[in-house]
Design an enzyme around this catalytic site. Structure first.
Site, PDB file in Angstrom:
ATOM      1  N   SER A   8       0.848  -1.193   0.000  1.00  0.00           N
ATOM      2  CA  SER A   8       0.000   0.000   0.000  1.00  0.00           C
ATOM      3  C   SER A   8       0.880   1.238   0.000  1.00  0.00           C
ATOM      4  O   SER A   8       1.823   1.344   0.781  1.00  0.00           O
ATOM      5  CB  SER A   8      -0.883   0.011   1.247  1.00  0.00           C
ATOM      6  OG  SER A   8      -1.346   1.331   1.492  1.00  0.00           O
ATOM      7  N   HIS A  31      -1.193  -1.504  -4.147  1.00  0.00           N
ATOM      8  CA  HIS A  31      -2.496  -1.378  -3.486  1.00  0.00           C
ATOM      9  C   HIS A  31      -2.780   0.103  -3.251  1.00  0.00           C
ATOM     10  O   HIS A  31      -2.021   0.788  -2.552  1.00  0.00           O
ATOM     11  CB  HIS A  31      -2.410  -2.154  -2.166  1.00  0.00           C
ATOM     12  CG  HIS A  31      -3.648  -2.162  -1.339  1.00  0.00           C
ATOM     13  ND1 HIS A  31      -4.642  -3.116  -1.486  1.00  0.00           N
ATOM     14  CD2 HIS A  31      -4.054  -1.378  -0.314  1.00  0.00           C
ATOM     15  CE1 HIS A  31      -5.594  -2.910  -0.589  1.00  0.00           C
ATOM     16  NE2 HIS A  31      -5.272  -1.857   0.132  1.00  0.00           N
ATOM     17  N   ASP A  33      -5.248   2.941  -1.819  1.00  0.00           N
ATOM     18  CA  ASP A  33      -6.316   3.119  -0.832  1.00  0.00           C
ATOM     19  C   ASP A  33      -7.088   4.403  -1.098  1.00  0.00           C
ATOM     20  O   ASP A  33      -6.606   5.504  -0.823  1.00  0.00           O
ATOM     21  CB  ASP A  33      -5.709   3.164   0.576  1.00  0.00           C
ATOM     22  CG  ASP A  33      -5.204   1.804   1.018  1.00  0.00           C
ATOM     23  OD1 ASP A  33      -6.007   0.858   1.033  1.00  0.00           O
ATOM     24  OD2 ASP A  33      -3.998   1.694   1.347  1.00  0.00           O
ATOM     25  N   MET A  35     -10.088   6.778  -0.106  1.00  0.00           N
ATOM     26  CA  MET A  35     -10.911   7.056   1.085  1.00  0.00           C
ATOM     27  C   MET A  35     -11.659   8.372   0.888  1.00  0.00           C
ATOM     28  O   MET A  35     -11.108   9.325   0.348  1.00  0.00           O
ATOM     29  CB  MET A  35     -10.023   7.177   2.326  1.00  0.00           C
ATOM     30  CG  MET A  35      -9.153   5.963   2.585  1.00  0.00           C
ATOM     31  SD  MET A  35      -8.334   6.124   4.186  1.00  0.00           S
ATOM     32  CE  MET A  35      -7.162   4.750   4.083  1.00  0.00           C
ATOM     33  N   HIS A  64      -8.374  -0.317  -3.588  1.00  0.00           N
ATOM     34  CA  HIS A  64      -9.166  -0.623  -2.397  1.00  0.00           C
ATOM     35  C   HIS A  64     -10.051   0.576  -2.100  1.00  0.00           C
ATOM     36  O   HIS A  64      -9.561   1.603  -1.621  1.00  0.00           O
ATOM     37  CB  HIS A  64      -8.213  -0.928  -1.233  1.00  0.00           C
ATOM     38  CG  HIS A  64      -8.914  -1.245   0.050  1.00  0.00           C
ATOM     39  ND1 HIS A  64      -8.246  -1.329   1.245  1.00  0.00           N
ATOM     40  CD2 HIS A  64     -10.213  -1.516   0.334  1.00  0.00           C
ATOM     41  CE1 HIS A  64      -9.111  -1.632   2.220  1.00  0.00           C
ATOM     42  NE2 HIS A  64     -10.307  -1.739   1.691  1.00  0.00           N
ATOM     43  N   MET A  66     -12.498   2.517  -0.054  1.00  0.00           N
ATOM     44  CA  MET A  66     -13.114   2.693   1.265  1.00  0.00           C
ATOM     45  C   MET A  66     -13.997   3.928   1.169  1.00  0.00           C
ATOM     46  O   MET A  66     -13.713   4.992   1.726  1.00  0.00           O
ATOM     47  CB  MET A  66     -12.021   2.838   2.337  1.00  0.00           C
ATOM     48  CG  MET A  66     -11.333   1.495   2.617  1.00  0.00           C
ATOM     49  SD  MET A  66      -9.755   1.703   3.447  1.00  0.00           S
ATOM     50  CE  MET A  66      -8.727   2.035   2.013  1.00  0.00           C
ATOM     51  N   MET A 135     -10.073  -6.990   6.385  1.00  0.00           N
ATOM     52  CA  MET A 135      -9.342  -5.962   7.123  1.00  0.00           C
ATOM     53  C   MET A 135      -8.851  -6.561   8.435  1.00  0.00           C
ATOM     54  O   MET A 135      -9.621  -7.185   9.170  1.00  0.00           O
ATOM     55  CB  MET A 135     -10.238  -4.755   7.420  1.00  0.00           C
ATOM     56  CG  MET A 135     -10.601  -3.873   6.232  1.00  0.00           C
ATOM     57  SD  MET A 135      -9.234  -3.159   5.284  1.00  0.00           S
ATOM     58  CE  MET A 135      -8.188  -2.450   6.556  1.00  0.00           C
ATOM     59  N   ASP A 173      -5.292  -7.080   5.088  1.00  0.00           N
ATOM     60  CA  ASP A 173      -4.892  -5.674   4.961  1.00  0.00           C
ATOM     61  C   ASP A 173      -4.932  -5.013   6.330  1.00  0.00           C
ATOM     62  O   ASP A 173      -5.998  -4.878   6.937  1.00  0.00           O
ATOM     63  CB  ASP A 173      -5.853  -4.978   3.992  1.00  0.00           C
ATOM     64  CG  ASP A 173      -5.475  -3.518   3.733  1.00  0.00           C
ATOM     65  OD1 ASP A 173      -4.416  -3.072   4.218  1.00  0.00           O
ATOM     66  OD2 ASP A 173      -6.247  -2.837   3.034  1.00  0.00           O
TER      67      ASP A 173
HETATM   68  C1  DX5 Z   1      -5.956   1.036   5.880  1.00  0.00           C
HETATM   69  C2  DX5 Z   1      -5.619   0.668   4.459  1.00  0.00           C
HETATM   70  C3  DX5 Z   1      -4.395  -0.141   4.380  1.00  0.00           C
HETATM   71  C4  DX5 Z   1      -3.172   0.509   4.971  1.00  0.00           C
HETATM   72  C5  DX5 Z   1      -2.255  -0.550   5.440  1.00  0.00           C
HETATM   73  O1  DX5 Z   1      -7.289   1.401   6.005  1.00  0.00           O
HETATM   74  O2  DX5 Z   1      -6.663  -0.060   3.848  1.00  0.00           O
HETATM   75  O3  DX5 Z   1      -4.158  -0.603   3.059  1.00  0.00           O
HETATM   76  O4  DX5 Z   1      -2.503   1.345   4.083  1.00  0.00           O
HETATM   77  O5  DX5 Z   1      -1.181   0.048   6.085  1.00  0.00           O
HETATM   78  P1  DX5 Z   1      -0.315  -0.730   7.163  1.00  0.00           P
HETATM   79  O6  DX5 Z   1       0.315  -1.896   6.480  1.00  0.00           O
HETATM   80  O7  DX5 Z   1       0.630   0.280   7.658  1.00  0.00           O
HETATM   81  O8  DX5 Z   1      -1.295  -1.218   8.242  1.00  0.00           O
HETATM   82 ZN    ZN Z   2      -6.119  -1.047   1.914  1.00  0.00          ZN
END
Ligand code: DX5
Ligand code: ZN
Length: 222
Positions: A8, A31, A33, A35, A64, A66, A135, A173
Site C-alpha cells: 500500500s 495497493h 487506498d 478514502m 481498495h 473505502m 481488514m 490488509d
Molecule cells: C488502511 C488501508 C491499508 C493501509 C495498510 O485502512 O486499507 O491498506 O494502508 O497500512 P499498514 O500496512 O501500515 O497497516
Molecule cells: Zn487497503
C-alpha cells in the site's frame, strides 16, 4: 497456492506515486487506498489520481475503495484500467450486481470486510468474486497494530473458499509486517497488503522480498 505481496502506498510520498511504485519492482501489485471521509474518517484521493498512476506504470493496480455509494463509483476504476477493484460489502447496495459489472469491465472483482463484519452471510456470493479482502485493522489509516482476533475469520474464510473451489484470492490488509505475516499465511491468507512496513524501510523492495519469502515458507509447509 500462489503468494502475492501488494504494498500500500498510503504511507509513501503521495505527490510522487509513480516514483514510489518504481521502488517496489518485486511487488505483485500496488495497493491504492481510496478514502472519502464518509466510509472511513480519512480522505486520500480518487479516480483522477488512479488514472494518472495508471498512465505511468504497467504494474497491476489493486484499488481498495473505502468509500460510500461504492456501487456508483467502483465501475469507473475498472474503466480506468485497474486490474482489481475492491468494494466494501458494508457500503454496497447490490454486491452481486457490482461484482458482475466489474468483471464485465475486465477487472477482478473483490469484496472487502471490516473487522466486525462476518464472512458467513456472504458464503453464497463467493463464486462471483476473484478476491476477498479481510481488514485486519479498522480501515482508515496506515500504521495500526494487527488485530490478532481476526485470525479465526481468516481461517473460516479460507475454509469457505476451499469448499467453493476455483482460485479466489484471500487478501489481508492492516498491520502486516515481518512479525505478523506468518500467522496470516498459516491461517490461509495468500495475498498481503503491507503499507508502513514497506514504505518506512530504507529499501522497500527488500522488505517486499522478505515478506514474500516468509509467506512462501509457511505455504510450503516450512
Ligand atoms: C488502511 C488501508 C491499508 C493501509 C495498510 O485502512 O486499507 O491498506 O494502508 O497500512 P499498514 O500496512 O501500515 O497497516
Ligand atoms: Zn487497503
Amino acid at each position: 497456492m500462489g503468494i502475492r505481496i501488494t504494498p500500500s502506498i498510503l504511507n509513501a510520498n503521495l505527490a510522487a506515486l509513480n516514483a514510489e511504485i518504481a521502488r517496489i519492482p518485486s511487488a505483485d501489485a500496488v495497493h491504492l487506498d481510496v478514502m472519502d471521509n464518509r466510509f472511513v474518517p480519512n480522505l486520500t484521493f480518487g479516480l483522477p489520481m488512479v488514472q494518472s498512476v495508471r498512465a505511468g506504470t504497467d504494474k497491476m493496480l489493486d484499488v481498495h475503495l473505502m468509500i460510500a455509494e461504492v456501487d456508483r463509483w467502483a465501475p469507473g476504476f475498472a474503466e480506468a484500467g485497474a486490474e482489481s477493484v475492491t468494494f466494501h460489502v458494508e457500503a454496497s447496495e447490490a454486491p452481486v450486481k457490482l461484482a458482475r459489472e466489474l468483471r464485465a469491465l475486465g477487472a477482478r472483482a473483490s469484496m472487502g470486510l471490516r473487522p466486525a463484519t462476518p464472512i458467513e452471510p456472504y458464503a453464497d456470493l463467493l463464486g462471483e468474486l476473484d478476491m476477498v479482502l479481510l481488514m485486519t485493522v479498522e480501515p482508515g489509516f496506515g500504521g495500526q497494530s494487527f488485530l490478532d482476533i481476526m485470525l479465526p475469520k481468516i481461517r473460516r474464510t479460507r475454509a469457505l473458499l476451499d469448499a467453493k473451489g476455483g482460485d479466489i484470492w484471500l487478501q489481508v490488509d492492516g498491520g502486516i509486517s515481518a512479525d505478523t505475516i506468518e500467522r496470516c499465511a498459516e491461517a490461509g491468507a495468500d495475498t498481503f497488503v503491507a503499507g508502513s512496513a514497506v514504505y518506512s524501510a530504507a529499501d522497500p523492495d527488500a522488505v517486499v522480498r522478505a515478506l514474500k519469502s516468509s509467506a512462501e515458507g509457511v505455504a510450503a509447509g516450512g
